[in-house]
Design a protein around this motif. Sequence first.
Motif, PDB file in Angstrom:
ATOM      1  N   ASP A  32       0.601  -1.270  -0.163  1.00 17.59           N
ATOM      2  CA  ASP A  32      -0.055   0.024  -0.773  1.00 17.59           C
ATOM      3  C   ASP A  32       1.334   1.558   0.047  1.00 17.59           C
ATOM      4  OD1 ASP A  32      -1.812  -2.009  -0.031  1.00 17.59           O
ATOM      5  OD2 ASP A  32      -3.290  -1.474   1.828  1.00 17.59           O
ATOM      6  N   ARG A  60      -8.559  -0.656  -7.180  1.00 18.07           N
ATOM      7  CA  ARG A  60      -8.496  -0.051  -5.680  1.00 18.07           C
ATOM      8  C   ARG A  60      -8.470   1.499  -5.924  1.00 18.07           C
ATOM      9  NH1 ARG A  60      -4.314  -2.631  -1.909  1.00 18.07           N
ATOM     10  NH2 ARG A  60      -4.855  -1.302  -0.224  1.00 18.07           N
ATOM     11  N   GLU A  67      -6.698   5.644   0.702  1.00 16.15           N
ATOM     12  CA  GLU A  67      -7.226   4.912  -0.045  1.00 16.15           C
ATOM     13  C   GLU A  67      -9.192   5.485   0.489  1.00 16.15           C
ATOM     14  OE1 GLU A  67      -8.356   0.905  -1.011  1.00 16.15           O
ATOM     15  OE2 GLU A  67      -6.860   0.453   0.757  1.00 16.15           O
TER      16      GLU A  67
END
Length: 262
Positions: A32, A60, A67
């Motif tokens: 991430d 995503r 996020e």
Amino acid sequence: MELALYQVDSFTDKLFSGNPACVVILEEWLPDEILLKITQENAVAETAFFLPQDDGFHLRWFTPETEMDLCGHATLAAAFVLKKCKDYPSDKIIFYTQSGTLVVRIEEDLFWLDFPSRLPLPATLPWQIEEALNIKPLEVFKSRDYVLIYENEETIKNIRVDQQLFDRLNLDPGGVIVTAKGEEYDFVSRFFTPQASILEDPVTGSAHCSLIPYWAGQLNKEEMVAQQLSERKGTLLCKNAAERVLIGGQARLYAKGVLLLP
């Protein structure tokens, strides 16, 4: 490592308008922190990352800060890249996301996003928003985002936000929608995100998950056309469909290239 990168202007039929999103095609998920660094380097509101999964794609979305749970314009951009740049054979694209299974259907140049409906409910305006706005709303609602109702389109154009005051508010991952009945369009809106590098989002598909059911009730219409009144502007075709909303828009490819990662 080399990764394909595309930049797409969403919810528009011409370049340099709508909302720019970057799209990165992956072969496997990267950490991430790397996805976040790529997004920061891209320096647009959202970057979409996807890779194949089952009969569709795992999708995503990242802003330069975090996020996101749902993003309309970057979903449209990802579908555009698959269909127009990668020659995806079907006119139906399935994305698996944090917000469940999202389907995009394609009618020539028009992309229809099938998103969850988020009917906003009456709420109290936080003092941080009230102090940051130069014009106070008539009514206040909330779903993921605050939805502030105003008298007319001209008022929406004239709204100013004191970012220093506004950034005292933490709505991760939400924002503040200001909206009114439109003049040429059924309704208009603008969208602001506190504690974000980009204060005003040019065109916010996910905000229409709340705007569509609200204005469908107010206008007694199940199909509407909306405009987001940012500097870049964007047009969204809107359909109210019970627990879902359909958001239609076009897109244009601005750039494509290759990311060179260590």
